[in-house]
Design an enzyme around this catalytic site. Structure first.
Site, PDB file in Angstrom:
ATOM      1  N   ALA A  68      23.688   4.360  51.848  1.00 26.03           N
ATOM      2  CA  ALA A  68      22.414   4.576  51.165  1.00 26.03           C
ATOM      3  C   ALA A  68      21.421   5.112  52.200  1.00 26.03           C
ATOM      4  O   ALA A  68      21.594   4.905  53.409  1.00 26.03           O
ATOM      5  CB  ALA A  68      21.920   3.263  50.574  1.00 26.03           C
ATOM      6  N   GLY A 111      26.992   1.915  51.625  1.00 29.94           N
ATOM      7  CA  GLY A 111      27.014   2.362  50.234  1.00 29.94           C
ATOM      8  C   GLY A 111      27.972   3.524  50.016  1.00 29.94           C
ATOM      9  O   GLY A 111      28.504   3.695  48.913  1.00 29.94           O
ATOM     10  N   GLU A 114      31.192   1.833  49.541  1.00 33.66           N
ATOM     11  CA  GLU A 114      31.179   1.170  48.225  1.00 33.66           C
ATOM     12  C   GLU A 114      31.341   2.191  47.091  1.00 33.66           C
ATOM     13  O   GLU A 114      31.952   1.878  46.070  1.00 33.66           O
ATOM     14  CB  GLU A 114      29.870   0.386  48.043  1.00 33.66           C
ATOM     15  N   GLU A 134      26.178  -2.911  57.002  1.00 35.54           N
ATOM     16  CA  GLU A 134      24.950  -3.471  56.403  1.00 35.54           C
ATOM     17  C   GLU A 134      24.381  -4.666  57.155  1.00 35.54           C
ATOM     18  O   GLU A 134      23.171  -4.747  57.367  1.00 35.54           O
ATOM     19  CB  GLU A 134      25.199  -3.877  54.943  1.00 35.54           C
TER      20      GLU A 134
HETATM   21  N1  CO8 Z   1      20.378   7.123  55.805  1.00 28.73           N
HETATM   22  C1  CO8 Z   1      19.463   8.042  56.150  1.00 28.73           C
HETATM   23  N2  CO8 Z   1      19.714   9.042  57.046  1.00 28.73           N
HETATM   24  C2  CO8 Z   1      20.939   9.089  57.590  1.00 28.73           C
HETATM   25  C3  CO8 Z   1      21.930   8.146  57.273  1.00 28.73           C
HETATM   26  C4  CO8 Z   1      21.613   7.131  56.321  1.00 28.73           C
HETATM   27  N3  CO8 Z   1      22.498   6.202  55.895  1.00 28.73           N
HETATM   28  N4  CO8 Z   1      23.054   8.445  57.991  1.00 28.73           N
HETATM   29  C5  CO8 Z   1      22.745   9.525  58.706  1.00 28.73           C
HETATM   30  N5  CO8 Z   1      21.476   9.926  58.481  1.00 28.73           N
HETATM   31  C6  CO8 Z   1      20.753  11.061  59.076  1.00 28.73           C
HETATM   32  C7  CO8 Z   1      20.296  10.744  60.493  1.00 28.73           C
HETATM   33  O1  CO8 Z   1      19.096  10.024  60.462  1.00 28.73           O
HETATM   34  C8  CO8 Z   1      20.160  12.137  61.058  1.00 28.73           C
HETATM   35  O2  CO8 Z   1      18.949  12.687  60.625  1.00 28.73           O
HETATM   36  P1  CO8 Z   1      18.075  13.634  61.602  1.00 28.73           P
HETATM   37  O3  CO8 Z   1      18.957  14.799  61.899  1.00 28.73           O
HETATM   38  O4  CO8 Z   1      16.885  13.980  60.767  1.00 28.73           O
HETATM   39  O5  CO8 Z   1      17.785  12.807  62.812  1.00 28.73           O
HETATM   40  C9  CO8 Z   1      21.288  12.916  60.377  1.00 28.73           C
HETATM   41  O6  CO8 Z   1      21.647  12.156  59.240  1.00 28.73           O
HETATM   42  C10 CO8 Z   1      22.509  13.062  61.240  1.00 28.73           C
HETATM   43  O7  CO8 Z   1      22.856  11.777  61.710  1.00 28.73           O
HETATM   44  P2  CO8 Z   1      23.298  11.494  63.195  1.00 28.73           P
HETATM   45  O8  CO8 Z   1      22.559  12.401  64.151  1.00 28.73           O
HETATM   46  O9  CO8 Z   1      23.204  10.030  63.431  1.00 28.73           O
HETATM   47  O10 CO8 Z   1      24.812  12.013  63.116  1.00 28.73           O
HETATM   48  P3  CO8 Z   1      26.075  11.515  63.945  1.00 28.73           P
HETATM   49  O11 CO8 Z   1      27.185  12.419  63.501  1.00 28.73           O
HETATM   50  O12 CO8 Z   1      25.765  11.396  65.383  1.00 28.73           O
HETATM   51  O13 CO8 Z   1      26.346  10.030  63.403  1.00 28.73           O
HETATM   52  C11 CO8 Z   1      26.642   8.346  61.705  1.00 28.73           C
HETATM   53  C12 CO8 Z   1      26.785   9.834  62.090  1.00 28.73           C
HETATM   54  C13 CO8 Z   1      27.563   7.479  62.587  1.00 28.73           C
HETATM   55  C14 CO8 Z   1      27.073   8.277  60.261  1.00 28.73           C
HETATM   56  C15 CO8 Z   1      25.198   7.851  61.885  1.00 28.73           C
HETATM   57  O14 CO8 Z   1      24.325   8.786  61.276  1.00 28.73           O
HETATM   58  C16 CO8 Z   1      24.925   6.510  61.280  1.00 28.73           C
HETATM   59  O15 CO8 Z   1      25.234   5.502  61.897  1.00 28.73           O
HETATM   60  N6  CO8 Z   1      24.345   6.473  60.059  1.00 28.73           N
HETATM   61  C17 CO8 Z   1      23.993   5.244  59.386  1.00 28.73           C
HETATM   62  C18 CO8 Z   1      25.217   4.562  58.850  1.00 28.73           C
HETATM   63  C19 CO8 Z   1      24.864   3.269  58.164  1.00 28.73           C
HETATM   64  O16 CO8 Z   1      24.411   2.313  58.760  1.00 28.73           O
HETATM   65  N7  CO8 Z   1      25.119   3.232  56.835  1.00 28.73           N
HETATM   66  C20 CO8 Z   1      24.896   2.048  56.052  1.00 28.73           C
HETATM   67  C21 CO8 Z   1      23.561   2.130  55.419  1.00 28.73           C
HETATM   68  S1  CO8 Z   1      23.198   0.637  54.546  1.00 28.73           S
HETATM   69  C22 CO8 Z   1      23.831   0.890  53.010  1.00 28.73           C
HETATM   70  O17 CO8 Z   1      24.471   1.853  52.710  1.00 28.73           O
HETATM   71  C23 CO8 Z   1      23.547  -0.221  52.054  1.00 28.73           C
HETATM   72  C24 CO8 Z   1      24.052   0.003  50.673  1.00 28.73           C
HETATM   73  C25 CO8 Z   1      23.911  -1.316  49.987  1.00 28.73           C
HETATM   74  C26 CO8 Z   1      23.645  -1.109  48.545  1.00 28.73           C
HETATM   75  C27 CO8 Z   1      23.079  -2.302  47.966  1.00 28.73           C
HETATM   76  C28 CO8 Z   1      21.612  -2.116  47.702  1.00 28.73           C
HETATM   77  C29 CO8 Z   1      21.060  -3.193  46.836  1.00 28.73           C
END
Ligand code: CO8
Length: 257
Positions: A68, A111, A114, A134
């Site tokens: 998400a 997410g 999921e 998460e």
């Molecule tokens: N949300 C928002 N932006 C994101 C997300 C995300 N989940 N993932 C990546 N991005 C963005 C980054 O902020 C970045 O943006 P910008 O270029 O503007 O700085 C761009 O995407 C590229 O990301 P990275 O530079 O970090 O790219 P890498 O290839 O180096 O890394 C990763 C990729 C490993 C995927 C890294 O981006 C990362 O760790 N992302 C977050 C992963 C994460 O923690 N996901 C879980 C989120 S929590 C969730 O999904 C909860 C759902 C629960 C649902 C229930 C609700 C009630």
């Protein structure tokens, strides 16, 4: 091809629809706009008589979906959580009338993972990266992580993955049953297509009834009436009559619809 701001989709001649998450610059993170657009696309594709199987994929090759959208989620409060926007979307994926196959290249996190769990089948690249980060962000996977995940991998493995937030490879995910099929890097979509073609050659109505039976029984409904009613419906279908007649006459069945 139909294209909106965060998704795009196509339907090919064999009835295989392909729906792509299209925010590669944000690793296909699922934001509110994408949720809204996905609901609309699922509704449209679910009502499209050509469609027999749906493949879900991420654009850009780096991610199926990295979860998400964290920027949006940071601002959400309790009342927003009660709206369950992710959980309701994933339920709509589970409820899609035909099988849904997730083709996973790169990250499927939180997410995003999921979302893949809500699909009927998962094909992952060996190098894919799956997990539930998460708890590291102060929340938990509350859109299927505590029910769909244990159904696939068992309660112990599900707890281990969620409590640690560990990210595992496609190969490891396959070993524990989190994904059904493994593909070489870059091949997940092609493998998903082969699987979709195998499904699409069968009776769309029979596959649809089988899916409905699996999903409602998994949700706790009693198997007996569902299997009885489902089969009764199929026994009356012209497609069943034609397919069985074709078998007995040693010829190919005529296409339904
Ligand atoms: N949300 C928002 N932006 C994101 C997300 C995300 N989940 N993932 C990546 N991005 C963005 C980054 O902020 C970045 O943006 P910008 O270029 O503007 O700085 C761009 O995407 C590229 O990301 P990275 O530079 O970090 O790219 P890498 O290839 O180096 O890394 C990763 C990729 C490993 C995927 C890294 O981006 C990362 O760790 N992302 C977050 C992963 C994460 O923690 N996901 C879980 C989120 S929590 C969730 O999904 C909860 C759902 C629960 C649902 C229930 C609700 C009630």
């Amino acid at each position: 091809m139909r294209e909106l701001r965060t998704i795009r989709w196509t339907v090919d001649g064999d009835g295989v629809a392909t729906l792509s998450l299209n925010r590669p610059e944000a690793r296909n993170a699922i934001n509110r706009e994408m949720v809204r657009e996905l609901h609309g696309a699922l509704e449209e594709l679910g009502a499209d008589p050509r469609v027999r199987v749906l493949i879900l994929r991420g654009e850009g090759g780096k991610a199926f979906a990295a979860g998400a959208d964290i920027a949006e989620m940071r601002e959400r409060r309790a009342l927003d959580a009660f709206l369950q926007i992710n959980a309701r979307l994933f339920q709509a994926v589970e409820d899609f009338p035909h099988p849904v196959i997730a083709a996973i290249e790169g990250y499927a996190l939180g997410g995003g993972c999921e979302l893949a769990l809500a699909c009927d089948l998962r094909v992952a690249a060996e190098t894919a990266k799956l997990g539930f980060p998460e708890v590291g962000l102060g929340i938990f996977p509350a859109a299927g992580g505590t029910h769909r995940l244990p159904r696939l991998v068992g309660i112990g493995k599900a707890k281990e993955l969620v409590y640690t937030g560990r990210i595992i490879s496609g190969v490891q995910a396959h070993e524990i049953g989190l994904v059904e099929h493994l593909a070489p890097e870059g091949e997940a979509e092609n493998r998903a297509r082969l699987l979709a073609a195998e499904i699409a050659k069968n009776s769309a109505l029979a596959v649809r009834v089988a899916k409905l039976a699996f999903d409602s029984i998994a949700r706790g409904d009693s198997p007996e009436p569902i299997e009885k009613l489902g089969q009764a419906l199929l026994f009356e279908s012209p497609d069943k009559y034609e397919r069985m007649t074709a078998f007995l006459e040693r010829r190919r069945a005529q296409k339904e619809r």
